[in-house]
Write an enzyme that holds these catalytic residues in place. Structure first.
Site, PDB file in Angstrom:
ATOM      1  N   HIS A   7       0.830  -1.210   0.000  1.00 47.97           N
ATOM      2  CA  HIS A   7       0.000   0.000   0.000  1.00 47.97           C
ATOM      3  C   HIS A   7       0.862   1.257   0.000  1.00 47.97           C
ATOM      4  O   HIS A   7       0.588   2.218  -0.733  1.00 47.97           O
ATOM      5  CB  HIS A   7      -0.917  -0.031   1.228  1.00 47.97           C
ATOM      6  CG  HIS A   7      -1.800   1.166   1.341  1.00 47.97           C
ATOM      7  ND1 HIS A   7      -1.865   1.914   2.495  1.00 47.97           N
ATOM      8  CD2 HIS A   7      -2.637   1.760   0.464  1.00 47.97           C
ATOM      9  CE1 HIS A   7      -2.717   2.910   2.326  1.00 47.97           C
ATOM     10  NE2 HIS A   7      -3.197   2.849   1.102  1.00 47.97           N
ATOM     11  N   GLU A  10       2.344   1.748  -3.386  1.00 48.65           N
ATOM     12  CA  GLU A  10       1.315   2.300  -4.289  1.00 48.65           C
ATOM     13  C   GLU A  10       1.266   3.814  -4.174  1.00 48.65           C
ATOM     14  O   GLU A  10       1.249   4.531  -5.186  1.00 48.65           O
ATOM     15  CB  GLU A  10      -0.044   1.697  -3.937  1.00 48.65           C
ATOM     16  CG  GLU A  10      -1.243   2.373  -4.590  1.00 48.65           C
ATOM     17  CD  GLU A  10      -2.395   2.586  -3.626  1.00 48.65           C
ATOM     18  OE1 GLU A  10      -2.918   3.724  -3.565  1.00 48.65           O
ATOM     19  OE2 GLU A  10      -2.771   1.629  -2.922  1.00 48.65           O
ATOM     20  N   GLU A  80       4.299  10.460   1.703  1.00 48.95           N
ATOM     21  CA  GLU A  80       3.325   9.371   1.632  1.00 48.95           C
ATOM     22  C   GLU A  80       3.279   8.556   2.915  1.00 48.95           C
ATOM     23  O   GLU A  80       2.251   7.982   3.256  1.00 48.95           O
ATOM     24  CB  GLU A  80       3.604   8.477   0.422  1.00 48.95           C
ATOM     25  CG  GLU A  80       3.510   9.208  -0.905  1.00 48.95           C
ATOM     26  CD  GLU A  80       2.284  10.095  -0.980  1.00 48.95           C
ATOM     27  OE1 GLU A  80       1.169   9.627  -0.674  1.00 48.95           O
ATOM     28  OE2 GLU A  80       2.438  11.286  -1.336  1.00 48.95           O
ATOM     29  N   GLU A  87      -4.218   8.113   6.892  1.00 44.97           N
ATOM     30  CA  GLU A  87      -5.275   7.264   6.326  1.00 44.97           C
ATOM     31  C   GLU A  87      -5.591   6.116   7.285  1.00 44.97           C
ATOM     32  O   GLU A  87      -6.753   5.716   7.435  1.00 44.97           O
ATOM     33  CB  GLU A  87      -4.822   6.713   4.972  1.00 44.97           C
ATOM     34  CG  GLU A  87      -5.868   5.860   4.275  1.00 44.97           C
ATOM     35  CD  GLU A  87      -5.369   5.274   2.969  1.00 44.97           C
ATOM     36  OE1 GLU A  87      -6.164   4.599   2.280  1.00 44.97           O
ATOM     37  OE2 GLU A  87      -4.180   5.460   2.622  1.00 44.97           O
TER      38      GLU A  87
END
Length: 948
Positions: A7, A10, A80, A87
């Site tokens: 993830h 990504e 990120e 997130e």
């Protein structure tokens, strides 16, 4: 050591792509996601660049190729990393935690139970660029990548472009940057993948897992190549690892015939109701022949019959559950077909809910469907296939891509919509009730085997119950012994074959309609407006829509829209909503509770609720009745062709159109709706659960606190408290709603793939003949009140406030909001002035052309849309990209249509320690838009390209 790295990679590959950024402002949409078994990047683009007129295929492929060659820069990794950690906090709702409990129990025997894509926080915080680069080079290789292209393009041109753009990427080159230790581990994993997993034995698209199947006795599991015991490698992660969760694993309950029940109970203080999830895993049967298609369709008929039975039970006088669904779906991400029962109920009624739902499943398995159910739901499948075929090339590329990926992954034959229709017709024409009932028995086999007098499947059944922690009453508590016993008890309830219900083919027969036309002859009147718009003619079809008024006062707007073949949408709106509770002196909440009572009811005229509900099922009609702050709205979606047909081919007898069926329902709702106490009770349960759920939901409770603050506790904008709901009587609910269902208040809007004149003619007959005074007995006058807030949003209290709410939770989460006054959708402020007037007042040098442009009715709406886009871009670049405080910050407007004024809301999720910083950053961003960093022409042009 790699949980979550797919993830994170990504994020780094997607957000670090410069070529993806070139798609901005072209009307393209790009995104990416990571699941159990793959990471997907996609780009949805127009065929030609709206700015240059050049083809966009190369730009889209370049963006995807760029992902495969990601550089993994340290600065991008840090951005990120922060986004993923935010997130992780954002998604960790109680609903997500329930899903994790369910999936980890369902897949306890394989690696999926320990491979949730979001990953582990301690690992995410410590990965370095080399870790991400190694993962990327290991998996982002041409021999491990599938590329799908769907669209208005030439296959030969696509093949050539792919070769030009991707041809230089070689697996050997990618492998040069792999860590040597990872290479060795990857080899062991590859050997494990080849040893007895569904990925090797069934579909290379599946994850490398094994499953505990639940199958008919003697059938046995599908033979897979190799055996997971042949190599000394823990491919399914059954060994205890340091970062593993520590769930309480309840012992499996041994049953007869080699059947085992795997129970799990999850309790949490944020859960307000009981839910149960029963599963059986079966191999996916690829659809590659007429027989396999028939078996699949037979299951869908049986499932549809059972679902409607359960829905009818859910609307009984005393329903045991608030939601129930039984289904079987092929899941490529899990590498199996999952048969599931999902239900929710009050904690005090959990045993009744379990027994009722399990007994209904068992009844289907024992006795199957009735001949009428077979005809009804087989006909619905054919109608669905026919509508899909009528869509043809107009099916969205996104839907086609999703279908293609799932179909290929599960080994099904890919069919065009027309091919699917042809083969569906062939399968249904040769299908018998016996075949349906065999499919029903197969579907319910895991439940049938729980009764000692019946033979069913053997294997593992999974049962996961979720309930409130520390319930006040002992009857609400759920133990593993109680759960297993209750499921068994549901299989011992005496059941009998289902009895057919007489379902009307029409709700308003020709004689009744003829009498109505004679007693209340209708006529068309021109459409008239209060804003200066010229009247529309009463006898001419106009484009793009036709606006008229019936002589009884009903306002009508009809437009033909062929983009969605054989489908229509009709909305009945009566202005008022909760605002009218205040204006007309109704009890607070009575309008909303009354609207929901209509949704939960459905009986009218001589027809029972069950008959009306099955009439809607027969005619594939979906009905939603809602009450907002400013209107009561009835939404109908329906097929525009003939439905409720019986038979096939030359023997088919046509029913009425879905459009006509909807108009019959509307006529009966307005003129002869039956208000029932049991429907009121279900309505109250709905609002009580919504309020109690809000109190235990971080986002919901915080939003409620904000609305309390900015509206001064104005109950029009708040959830309805339990005591208030319980005080509303059936007469009060009926009076509130029916006082608005006066023909003079009703607006009808219809769009769909139909002939406009034919629809107008049907509206004329069915609705024009409703007496003008049909509901005059409910008519009330507005209060002569000095309340100045009716019809508008309250003025903001000054000075502004900083509100803090602490909601106890075992896992710390945080969300922050910034809110304030804004115009409504059309630019009206709460004092009745407009955005256009405010601009004119401040812009003394405005030309006459600018003044006319700003006076256009849609000017403010478009301007607010552009402002929202600009604000969202600023928030993203500042709060996420530059300050790295959140995964997402969002600017939105309430968008009221009738109430004067409204509110804006900025929502930002962050870790608890960063929540205040994120809130301050959002406030600074909004302030900068007003002062030191105003909107530029480039900002405006970029927003225009998106809004267009």
């Amino acid at each position: 050591k790699q949980q979550g790295i797919a993830h994170l990679t990504e994020h780094v590959a997607y957000m670090g792509s410069r070529k993806r950024e070139r798609l901005f402002g072209t009307g393209s949409q790009t995104n990416a996601y990571t699941d159990f078994h793959h990471t997907v990047f996609y780009a949805a683009c127009p065929v030609t660049n709206p700015n240059t007129g050049q083809p966009m295929l190369s730009m889209a492929l370049d963006a995807l190729c760029d992902v495969m060659e990601a550089k993994v820069e340290p600065s991008r990794l840090e951005k990120e990393r922060a986004a993923v950690l935010s997130e992780m906090t954002m998604v960790n709702t109680i609903e997500y935690r329930v899903e994790c409990q369910i999936l980890s129990t369902l897949h306890r025997e394989n690696r999926l139970a320990k491979r949730f894509p979001i990953g582990k926080e301690v690992l995410i915080r410590n990965w370095q660029t080399n870790d991400v680069k190694t993962w990327h080079r290991t998996h982002y290789r041409p021999d491990n990548v599938l590329l799908y292209v769907v669209g208005d393009v030439s296959p030969k041109e696509v093949e050539s472009k792919i070769n030009d753009i991707f041809g230089h990427i070689k697996a050997e080159k990618q492998a040069l940057e792999m860590d040597e230790d990872v290479k060795s581990e990857a080899g062991l994993l590859a050997d494990a993948v080849m040893s007895g997993t569904v990925k090797c034995g069934m579909s290379w698209h599946y994850p490398p897992v094994v499953h505990n199947w639940c199958l008919p006795r003697g059938k046995g599991a599908p033979l897979l190549e190799g055996s997971s015991n042949e190599i000394d490698y823990d491919g399914q992660l059954q060994t205890k690892w340091p970062l593993d969760e520590n769930p309480v694993l309840l012992p499996e309950a041994g049953l007869k015939f080699g059947k085992t029940m795997r129970p799990h109970i999850f309790k949490h203080e944020l859960l307000q109701s009981f839910s149960l999830h029963i599963f059986a895993k079966r191999p996916v049967e690829p659809l590659t022949s007429l027989n396999s298609l028939k078996r699949s369709l037979a299951k869908r008929v049986a499932l549809a019959a059972l679902q409607i039975r359960l829905n009818v039970s859910g609307r009984s006088d005393d329903p045991p559950f608030t939601f129930v669904e039984f289904n079987e779906l092929d899941s490529a991400r899990e590498g199996c077909a999952v048969c599931s029962l999902d239900l929710t109920a009050k904690a005090s009624r959990w045993k009744d809910a379990v027994i009722k739902s399990v007994s209904e499943i068992r009844k289907l398995g024992l006795y199957g469907v009735t001949p009428n159910e077979f005809e009804r739901y087989a006909g619905a499948l054919l109608t669905d296939a026919d509508q899909l075929a009528a869509q043809g090339d107009r099916i969205s590329h996104g839907d086609q891509l999703a279908y293609l990926m799932e179909t290929v992954a599960n080994g099904h034959i890919v069919m065009s919509p027309m091919q699917s229709l042809d083969w569906t017709l062939k399968a249904l024409q040769s299908m018998s009730v016996e075949e349906i009932n065999n499919a029903a028995k197969e579907l319910c086999g895991h439940i049938l085997g729980l009764d000692e007098s019946e033979e069913g499947d053997e294997g593992v059944i999974i049962a996961v119950a979720c309930s409130p922690k520390n319930p006040e009453n002992a009857e609400e508590d759920c133990t593993v012994e109680d759960l297993v016993d209750c499921i068994k008890k549901g299989c011992q309830v005496p059941v009998e074959p289902e009895k057919d219900v007489v379902i009307p083919h029409t709700l308003v027969d020709e004689s009744k309609l003829k009498d109505a036309m004679e007693a209340n002859p209708a006529s068309w009147l021109p459409g008239s407006f209060t804003d200066g718009t010229p009247n529309t003619p009463s006898d001419v079809l106009t484009s793009p829509f036709t606006l008229r008024r019936l002589s009884n006062g009903i306002r009508v707007g009809v437009a033909q829209l062929t983009s969605e073949s054989q489908r229509g949408h009709l909305r009945v709106m009566t202005p008022g909503g909760r605002d009218y509770e205040r204006q007309f002196g109704f009890k607070s909440g009575s309008m909303a509770v009354g609207a929901r009572t209509m949704q939960e009811g459905g009986a009218f005229g001589p027809w029972t609720r069950e008959q009306v509900e099955l009439f809607c099922v027969d005619h594939l009609i979906m009905v939603e009745i809602n009450c907002s702050e400013e209107a009561v709205i009835f939404d109908f979606t329906f097929p525009t062709g003939n439905v409720g047909n019986t038979g096939y081919g030359d023997d088919m007898q046509m029913g009425i159109t879905g459009t006509e069926a909807v108009l019959q329902i509307i006529r009966e709702i307005v003129s002869s709706f039956n208000w029932e106490e049991d429907a009121l009770r279900r309505s109250k349960n709905y609002f009580n659960q919504a309020h109690e759920g809000m109190l235990k939901n971080l986002e919901g409770r915080t939003t409620e606190v904000i609305m309390e603050g900015i509206t001064g506790h104005d109950d029009r904008f708040l959830t309805i408290e339990v005591d208030q709901v319980e005080s509303i009587t059936l007469d009060e609910a009926r009076q509130a709603v029916m006082s608005q269902l006066l023909p003079e208040n009703i607006e009808i809007s219809a769009v769909g793939d139909f002939d406009t004149q034919q629809v107008l003619d049907m509206i004329f007959e069915y609705l024009g003949t409703i007496p003008k005074d049909v509901n005059d007995k409910y008519k009330v006058d507005k209060l002569d009140s000095e309340d100045l807030t009716a019809g508008q949003t309250p003025s903001l209290p000054l000075p502004g406030k900083h509100l803090t709410l602490e909601l106890p939770d075992s896992d710390p989460r945080a969300v922050a909001y910034v809110s304030g006054a804004a115009p409504n959708m059309w630019g009206y402020l709460s004092d009745g002035t407009t955005v256009s007037q405010a601009l004119t007042k401040t812009d003394k040098k405005a030309s006459e052309k600018d003044k006319r442009r700003r006076a256009h009715p849609l000017f403010a709406n478009v301007a607010l849309s552009l402002l929202s886009e600009i604000a969202n871009r600023r928030l993203f670049s500042t709060v996420r990209e530059r300050k790295q405080l959140t995964y997402d910050a969002n600017f939105s407007l309430t968008g009221f249509e009738r109430l004067m004024g409204g509110y804006f809301l900025v929502t930002v999720t962050a870790s608890k320690e960063n929540a205040q910083k994120a809130l301050d950053a959002c406030k600074e961003t909004l302030e900068a838009l007003r002062k030191n960093s105003p909107i530029t022409q480039d900002n405006l042009e970029a927003a225009k390209r998106v809004v267009r």
